[in-house]
Design a protein around this motif. Structure first.
Motif, mmCIF file in Angstrom:
data_model
loop_
_atom_site.group_PDB
_atom_site.id
_atom_site.type_symbol
_atom_site.label_atom_id
_atom_site.label_comp_id
_atom_site.label_asym_id
_atom_site.label_seq_id
_atom_site.Cartn_x
_atom_site.Cartn_y
_atom_site.Cartn_z
ATOM 1 N N LEU A 139 0.826 -1.214 0.000
ATOM 2 C CA LEU A 139 0.000 0.000 0.000
ATOM 3 C C LEU A 139 0.856 1.258 0.000
ATOM 4 C CD1 LEU A 139 -2.962 -0.969 2.338
ATOM 5 C CD2 LEU A 139 -3.123 -0.264 -0.053
ATOM 6 N N ASP A 140 1.968 1.231 0.719
ATOM 7 C CA ASP A 140 2.874 2.389 0.713
ATOM 8 C C ASP A 140 3.393 2.685 -0.694
ATOM 9 O OD1 ASP A 140 2.570 2.989 3.386
ATOM 10 O OD2 ASP A 140 4.421 1.963 4.017
ATOM 11 N N ALA A 141 3.667 1.652 -1.474
ATOM 12 C CA ALA A 141 4.129 1.847 -2.850
ATOM 13 C C ALA A 141 3.027 2.500 -3.692
ATOM 14 C CB ALA A 141 4.561 0.520 -3.461
ATOM 15 N N TYR A 142 1.793 2.076 -3.481
ATOM 16 C CA TYR A 142 0.662 2.677 -4.202
ATOM 17 C C TYR A 142 0.434 4.118 -3.744
ATOM 18 C CZ TYR A 142 -0.786 -1.648 -6.522
ATOM 19 O OH TYR A 142 -0.840 -2.759 -7.329
ATOM 20 N N ARG A 143 0.589 4.374 -2.454
ATOM 21 C CA ARG A 143 0.442 5.744 -1.939
ATOM 22 C C ARG A 143 1.531 6.658 -2.522
ATOM 23 N NH1 ARG A 143 -0.117 2.812 3.322
ATOM 24 N NH2 ARG A 143 -2.367 2.633 3.658
ATOM 25 N N ASP A 144 2.740 6.121 -2.615
ATOM 26 C CA ASP A 144 3.836 6.888 -3.198
ATOM 27 C C ASP A 144 3.519 7.245 -4.654
ATOM 28 O OD1 ASP A 144 6.704 7.881 -3.272
ATOM 29 O OD2 ASP A 144 6.769 6.349 -4.841
ATOM 30 N N LEU A 145 3.024 6.276 -5.402
ATOM 31 C CA LEU A 145 2.641 6.534 -6.788
ATOM 32 C C LEU A 145 1.569 7.608 -6.856
ATOM 33 C CD1 LEU A 145 2.604 5.851 -9.841
ATOM 34 C CD2 LEU A 145 0.839 4.166 -9.295
ATOM 35 N N LEU A 146 0.542 7.494 -6.032
ATOM 36 C CA LEU A 146 -0.527 8.480 -6.007
ATOM 37 C C LEU A 146 0.036 9.873 -5.734
ATOM 38 C CD1 LEU A 146 -4.045 8.093 -4.654
ATOM 39 C CD2 LEU A 146 -2.714 10.035 -3.882
ATOM 40 N N GLY A 147 0.942 9.977 -4.778
ATOM 41 C CA GLY A 147 1.561 11.266 -4.465
ATOM 42 C C GLY A 147 2.353 11.834 -5.631
ATOM 43 N N ARG A 148 3.083 10.975 -6.323
ATOM 44 C CA ARG A 148 3.862 11.430 -7.496
ATOM 45 C C ARG A 148 2.948 11.947 -8.599
ATOM 46 N NH1 ARG A 148 9.202 8.270 -8.350
ATOM 47 N NH2 ARG A 148 9.604 7.394 -6.302
ATOM 48 N N ILE A 149 1.873 11.194 -8.854
ATOM 49 C CA ILE A 149 0.936 11.602 -9.898
ATOM 50 C C ILE A 149 0.260 12.909 -9.517
ATOM 51 C CG2 ILE A 149 -1.203 11.000 -11.094
ATOM 52 C CD1 ILE A 149 -0.283 8.042 -10.909
ATOM 53 N N GLU A 150 -0.152 13.024 -8.266
ATOM 54 C CA GLU A 150 -0.797 14.269 -7.817
ATOM 55 C C GLU A 150 0.150 15.460 -8.000
ATOM 56 O OE1 GLU A 150 -3.277 16.090 -4.069
ATOM 57 O OE2 GLU A 150 -1.867 14.459 -3.668
ATOM 58 N N GLN A 151 1.407 15.285 -7.657
ATOM 59 C CA GLN A 151 2.383 16.370 -7.811
ATOM 60 C C GLN A 151 2.517 16.779 -9.282
ATOM 61 O OE1 GLN A 151 6.392 15.358 -6.649
ATOM 62 N NE2 GLN A 151 6.995 17.492 -6.548
#
Length: 159
Positions: A139-151
């Motif tokens: 889940l942390d890997a998916y959260r990291d991806l979400l954060g990158r995309i949002e940025q």
């Protein structure tokens, strides 16, 4: 290479680019429309004005990923009943901007658009489905991806 294409991952999304035209329709494109592009679609729908048409697709058939639903739900977002779709199956193939998130998607977009007047930007994003470990680590890997995309969305659209 035709005008309007942006293959430079560093230049794509630079805020304040006065030469960049306003975008009224965006397609997020990745490998299977299961992780990266649906996350981008959900985030963009929450960040951009409702006048911007937003869609996502993949170059191959994919299956819905439950970790995507989990991290979107943490943000109060949802894909609803939406299922992954292929680029070639889209009813409307015209977009002002196609954002590719995987090398195979980028090549497919460039091949499909030819000399059309469309911006194609490559935003390389990691694939969290390759991460192993506990549920929390995944889940942390998916959260990291979400954060990158949002940025990237916020930088590109100054949202």
């Amino acid at each position: 290479m035709s005008a309007g294409r942006d293959d430079d991952a560093q230049g794509a999304g630079a805020p304040g680019d006065a030469a960049r035209p306003k975008v009224s329709s965006v397609l997020f494109l990745c490998g299977m429309n299961a992780i990266r592009s649906p996350i981008a679609e959900a985030l963009a729908r929450s960040l951009l004005p409702p006048t911007v048409y937003i869609a996502s697709a993949g170059v191959r058939h994919g299956e819905r990923d439950p970790f995507v639903d989990a991290v979107l739900e943490e943000r109060g977002l949802s894909l609803g009943e939406r299922e992954p779709q292929r680029y070639e199956d889209l009813e409307d193939g015209f977009f002002d901007l196609i954002v590719t998130m995987a090398p195979e998607a980028h090549h497919a977009a460039l091949d499909a658009t030819g000399t059309a007047s469309v911006q194609v930007e490559f935003w390389p994003m990691p694939d969290p489905s390759v991460v192993t470990g506990s549920r929390d680590q995944i889940l942390d890997a998916y959260r990291d991806l979400l954060g990158r995309i949002e940025q990237r969305i916020r930088q590109r659209f100054e949202a």
